[in-house]
Design an enzyme around this catalytic site. Structure first.
Site, PDB file in Angstrom:
ATOM      1  N   ASP A  71     -11.763  -3.508   5.240  1.00 27.72           N
ATOM      2  CA  ASP A  71     -11.301  -2.822   3.841  1.00 27.72           C
ATOM      3  C   ASP A  71     -12.109  -1.667   3.767  1.00 27.72           C
ATOM      4  OD1 ASP A  71     -10.252  -3.094   1.167  1.00 27.72           O
ATOM      5  OD2 ASP A  71     -11.880  -3.997   0.227  1.00 27.72           O
TER       6      ASP A  71
ATOM      7  N   LYS B  21       1.063  14.474  -6.297  1.00 25.77           N
ATOM      8  CA  LYS B  21      -0.339  14.688  -5.930  1.00 25.77           C
ATOM      9  C   LYS B  21      -1.092  15.588  -7.090  1.00 25.77           C
ATOM     10  CE  LYS B  21       0.119  14.608  -1.001  1.00 25.77           C
ATOM     11  NZ  LYS B  21       1.481  14.284  -1.051  1.00 25.77           N
TER      12      LYS B  21
ATOM     13  N   LYS C  78      -4.518  19.237 -13.324  1.00 24.20           N
ATOM     14  CA  LYS C  78      -5.452  19.301 -12.070  1.00 24.20           C
ATOM     15  C   LYS C  78      -4.686  18.457 -10.952  1.00 24.20           C
ATOM     16  CE  LYS C  78      -7.681  14.801 -13.809  1.00 24.20           C
ATOM     17  NZ  LYS C  78      -8.904  14.154 -14.167  1.00 24.20           N
TER      18      LYS C  78
ATOM     19  N   GLY D 195      -5.701  -1.047  -0.279  1.00 23.58           N
ATOM     20  CA  GLY D 195      -4.529  -1.015  -1.267  1.00 23.58           C
ATOM     21  C   GLY D 195      -4.698   0.300  -2.034  1.00 23.58           C
ATOM     22  N   ASP D 196      -5.772   1.003  -1.813  1.00 22.56           N
ATOM     23  CA  ASP D 196      -5.880   2.501  -2.509  1.00 22.56           C
ATOM     24  C   ASP D 196      -4.982   3.547  -1.919  1.00 22.56           C
ATOM     25  OD1 ASP D 196      -6.819   4.112  -4.292  1.00 22.56           O
ATOM     26  OD2 ASP D 196      -8.940   3.667  -3.682  1.00 22.56           O
TER      27      ASP D 196
ATOM     28  N   LYS E  76      -1.802  -7.233   5.246  1.00 19.74           N
ATOM     29  CA  LYS E  76      -3.155  -7.068   6.106  1.00 19.74           C
ATOM     30  C   LYS E  76      -3.180  -8.366   6.876  1.00 19.74           C
ATOM     31  CE  LYS E  76      -5.908  -4.757   2.396  1.00 19.74           C
ATOM     32  NZ  LYS E  76      -7.324  -4.835   1.573  1.00 19.74           N
TER      33      LYS E  76
END
Length: 966
Positions: A460, A630, A649, A759-760, A846
């Site tokens: 992880d 993004k 930003k 999971g990011d 996962k």
């Protein structure tokens, strides 16, 4: 996409392939009938696994299907080599499924506060991690023991001693060692099962407040039913899946922590149903006639579809429900008090559905010894046949044959299991007593040697490789750069800037006056460093989604309605909440240099200057961050001057084409990235009232569109993103765990391939992969483009196949598509990569990736994590390691080994794992050689006495030899 992938021409098929690629761009517009044509066409064009495949003739396209068909051939060889086991397992699963009669999951209508109106019976809201119950414990443990040939062999041998004609020696000679082994195993399993029972009972006995017509009542977590109205306080775990109805926060929203569900420590913003939030009192929830329609239980934790309907109003109120209106079980309320209506309980909750059942893990050494035991059994039979043959098959030779089998049974000593179990217990004790890895706990003592045989390590990110603590490190203005040692200069510039403004406006007493002067004087000093710092810090303090939260004072107790309580707005009592730790780090930095965010709601935010004056800004529009854009933006109006400013930003790849021309941005972004910093480009654009009104009308019109709404909204926003003024470049560091880089380097040098499953977001995962040196500086990174159809997956896999020695970064959605159509090809390509990063992975994905590696490679896997979302992965791996961290102990308790820091895994694998494997292997060889020597002595003894089936050793001597002697 297809035009960017050069393909070698293939005779007699170029036209057909060209037609396929030209139609791939229109794959999303195919209807359901055309999808079948596309699938059948792609079946004729399997993914080629080598460059030469494109240069061969057309017949090579059918090579892969033939290979797959050949793998399905089942003959006598397949049956003997393990097919019988597969058939038995399939039949057992079929019988189990028939007996259980698994209920079909359906959508449901849930009436508020009326569980008795539910049309169906839903599962009990109880957590159960036990593997057995009181009836299945003994049969289950015995099955797990006797499914191995070694134990089954000794059971048969021991039972044979009840036959007088076959009896050799005393019964305890055979039953005492077997009983000792079984007793130790049963006691160990009983202790583990009791510990699981105690943990489950503790979780199920947690008390919650249930809202009824008579008021609040206390109920246990296991007694909660679908339709109940549950009150959850701050820092309390949510017991079941609920729809968010009401909160004590005046904004109608709250934050929750989801680290035990998806592994992200960022707080998520949840919004209450507006119809119930507007009710004047808490008890009014029972005065309305309303219900929630919820979709059937699903695995996806990032989506939800439902409706809220109030029937007693005229006209009836209908509200659509999405993921932002839900409170999933195993998450924690981070702000305020919430009330929700329960829609899913027990095994139908998202957290339980994404958790796999624990399995009994067996080490590879035990499996190899089991196979070797079979070979020794064949040698035992051969030796017994030789002795009977030399005897001349006189008399009842078959009885003599069986007696020789019993006499030579020492070739397969049961002491092998006893000695190995004792050795493994000793290895576990040495691991826990190692001062170099303090706090390490061995929870599964049967597989310590697995630590020395690992090939794949799946880890992880959040809390495992990183501490998830963001620290502001660098501010670059183009001509000047500020680091951690020069932040005091920025603070002095901010203090001087606002103090000058305040002194010039000392005649005015209003707190909003200081913000008027910088706007009018800014053009005069636009080129000065002080003004540029002033604008950059203000932009960072305004362009975000952070909300300041203050701890509540002790409120009045005993009231049914929970009203807003007094709050302490001091600096010491303030905390920041956001969906990203990067945002919090930036706002904390602006506070450290003098510009503090003190308040924010849905329409405005307030900043406090170093002199204590309050600047108010109205939020006109906000454009949240997405993986596609993004970047994020916000349009604010200064209360004092009325000026409208558009701040934005984002990542440098997205902002480089938006800001005005400059010659330093690309170079400095590269420098910060090499330092392991996460960069954000900040820009602004001043808008006139007419420009904003024109934009607002076009933006609102685009949001009302039915077709292509997202595209139209993005196009309107992009009309503002032109020639923006570049203000600064920021660098934030996500602190890694101690010694992560040398540990990963050591594991790589040992031949272990490392995969990061998180999971990011994709950008965050890529940055951590670089900063942790999971991907070396000399390696390229291939970011797998988002794919939704089979054709897109086909094209992208072909593009990836041409890359050599590069790391792979892929999202969970794209991974799901690739595994659906090209599972074997994708796994083969991914296993060739030096490193793989899978982002936006659900807990189920996962675990699925772990099982894929085990199935396709046959290698040993190890999973390491620290959150509840890692439990499925840890339990699916051959060896699971949990880290006790900020995300709790759920992963640590479910793992085979528990450590306190990631760096300890190096010594755990390289020293203890290797030594345990070498010692167990040597011990196994010694015991087997000793058995062969004793059997040889028995054969010589029988030969001397005319091949008589008489034992050489009898009584307690053999009991000790078979059970304890090493």
């Amino acid at each position: 996409m297809a035009d960017q992938i050069p393909l070698h021409p293939v005779p007699r098929s170029a036209q057909r392939r060209a037609a396929y690629y030209s139609s791939a761009s229109a794959a999303q517009r195919h209807n359901r009938y055309q999808v079948e044509d596309e699938s059948s066409h792609l079946d004729e064009m399997p993914l080629m696994m080598s460059e030469e495949g494109f240069e061969n003739d057309e017949s090579d396209y059918h090579t892969l299907p033939r290979a797959r068909i050949s793998q399905r051939k089942r003959g006598l060889e397949w049956f003997i080599c393990g097919g019988w086991k597969f058939l038995c397992t399939s039949c057992s699963d079929w019988l189990i499924n028939i007996c259980r009669r698994k209920k079909e999951l359906k959508a449901r209508t849930v009436w508020l506060g009326c569980p008795e109106k539910c049309e169906e019976k839903y599962p009990k809201n109880a957590i159960k991690n036990q593997k057995y119950n009181i009836f299945t414990f003994i049969p289950g443990v015995l099955y797990e023991q006797f499914k191995f040939f070694l134990n089954l062999y000794f059971l048969v041998v021991s039972c044979s001693q009840f036959v007088p004609a076959l009896k050799i020696g005393y019964l305890y000679t055979y039953w005492a060692p077997l009983g000792f082994v079984l007793t130790v195993t049963v006691v160990r399993e009983a202790v583990d099962e009791y510990r699981r029972y105690k943990r489950d009972k503790e979780m199920n006995s947690q008390l919650y407040s249930k809202l009824t017509v008579r008021g609040k009542v206390q109920v246990k977590s296991s007694d909660i039913q679908v339709g109940d109205l549950i009150i959850v306080e701050k820092n309390q775990r949510i017991p079941s899946d609920m729809v968010f109805l009401r909160t004590s926060e005046k904004t109608g929203s709250c934050f929750i922590r989801t680290d035990q569900l998806d592994g992200e420590t960022d707080w998520k913003l949840k919004v209450a149903v507006s119809c119930t939030q507007r009710l004047p009192a808490l008890g009014d929830l029972f005065s309305i006639n309303a219900y929630v329609y919820a979709q059937k239980p699903q695995l996806d934790i990032h989506s939800f579809e439902g409706t809220f309907t109030r029937e007693d109003s005229d006209p009836a109120v209908h509200e659509s429900l999405s993921i932002e209106n839900t409170l999933w079980a195993s998450t924690v309320v981070a702000s305020g008090t919430v009330i929700g209506v329960v829609i899913y309980t027990g095994k139908e909750t998202r957290s339980v559905m994404n958790t796999s059942n624990p399995k009994n893990k067996v080490g590879l050494l035990d499996l190899e010894l089991n196979q070797l035991t079979k070979a020794l059994f064949l040698a035992l039979v051969a030796l017994s046949v030789v002795m009977v043959t030399l005897q001349g098959f006189v008399g009842p030779w078959y009885r003599n044959l069986f007696r020789f089998l019993l006499l030579f049974s020492y070739i397969i000593p049961i002491s092998l299991r006893v000695n190995l179990d004792m050795g493994k217990a000793a290895y576990g004790w040495m691991i826990m007593k190692d001062d170099n890895i303090p706090g390490t706990v061995v929870r599964t003592s049967t597989i310590p040697e697995e630590l020395g045989r690992l090939v794949y390590l799946l880890t992880d990110k959040t809390g495992t490789l990183t501490q998830n603590e963001m620290i502001f490190k660098r501010l670059h203005l183009g001509t000047v750069s500020y680091g951690t040692d020069t932040m005091d200069e920025i603070q002095s510039h901010i203090i001087n800037s606002y103090s000058q403004v305040h002194s010039q406006n000392s005649g005015n007493s209003t707190s909003s006056t200081p913000s008027r002067k910088p706007q009018s004087s800014a053009p005069k000093v636009r080129k000065s460093v002080s003004s540029r710092i002033h604008e950059a810090v203000k932009a960072i303090a305004l362009c975000h989604n952070v909300t300041p939260v203050y701890e509540s004072r002790a409120g009045v107790s005993g009231e049914t309605e929970y009203a807003e309580v007094d709050q302490d707005f001091s600096d010491e009592n303030r905390a920041y909440q956001a969906s990203s730790p990067d945002e919090v780090a930036l706002v904390q930095w602006t506070e450290s240099v003098g510009l503090t965010l003190v308040n924010r709601d849905l329409t405005s935010m307030q900043l406090k200057t170093p002199g204590g004056h309050i600047l108010t800004y109205y939020i006109l529009q906000i454009f949240p961050f997405t993986s596609e854009s993004k970047r994020m933006g916000i349009i604010v109006r200064d209360e004092s001057s009325g000026e409208i400013t558009f701040y934005m930003k984002g990542a440098d790849v997205a902002m480089s084409t938006i800001v005005q021309y400059n010659d330093w941005l690309e170079e400095e972004c590269g420098n910060m990235a090499r330092e392991g910093l996460r960069t954000l480009v900040v820009a602004k654009k001043s808008l006139t009232e007419e420009q904003y009104q024109d934009f607002e009308s076009r933006y609102n019109q685009a949001k009302l569109s039915i077709h292509d709404r997202n595209l139209k909204v993005a196009a309107v926003v992009e009309s503002l993103e032109r020639e923006m003024e570049l203000l600064c470049l920021t660098g934030v560091e996500d602190q890694l765990q101690a010694d992560v880089r040398p540990t990963l380097e050591m594991l790589r040098n040992a031949g272990i391939k490392i995969w990061m499953l998180t999971g990011d977001k994709l950008e965050t995962a890529t940055c951590i992969a670089k900063s942790s040196h999971l991907v070396s500086r000399t390696q390229d990174i291939h970011i797998f483009r988002p794919v939704t159809t089979r054709g897109e997956a086909h094209l992208e896999l072909n593009a990836f196949r041409r890359k050599h020695d590069c790391a792979l970064v892929i999202s969970g959605d794209s991974l799901e598509v690739c595994l659906k159509y090209y599972e074997h090809e994708f796994v083969e390509l991914a296993c060739q990569c030096p490193a793989v990063v899978c982002c936006r992975c659900s807990p189920t994905q996962k675990a699925h990736i772990v099982k894929l590696l085990q199935h396709h490679t046959g290698k040993r896997t190890c999973a390491i994590g620290d959150g509840g979302n890692d439990v499925s992965m840890i339990q699916a791996a051959d060896c699971g390691i949990g880290i006790e961290g900020k995300e709790g102990k759920q992963a640590s308790l479910a793992a085979d080994f528990s450590i306190t820091q990631f760096k300890h895994i190096g010594r755990l694998l390289m020293v203890h794992g290797r030594n345990s494997y070498k010692r167990s292997a040597a011990l196994g060889q010694f015991v087997m050689h000793r058995g062969l020597i004793i059997s040889t002595m028995q054969a010589v003894f029988s030969s001397v006495f005319y091949f008589a089936s008489v034992p050489l050793y009898q009584g307690f001597l053999m009991v000790g030899h078979l059970s304890l002697v090493c």
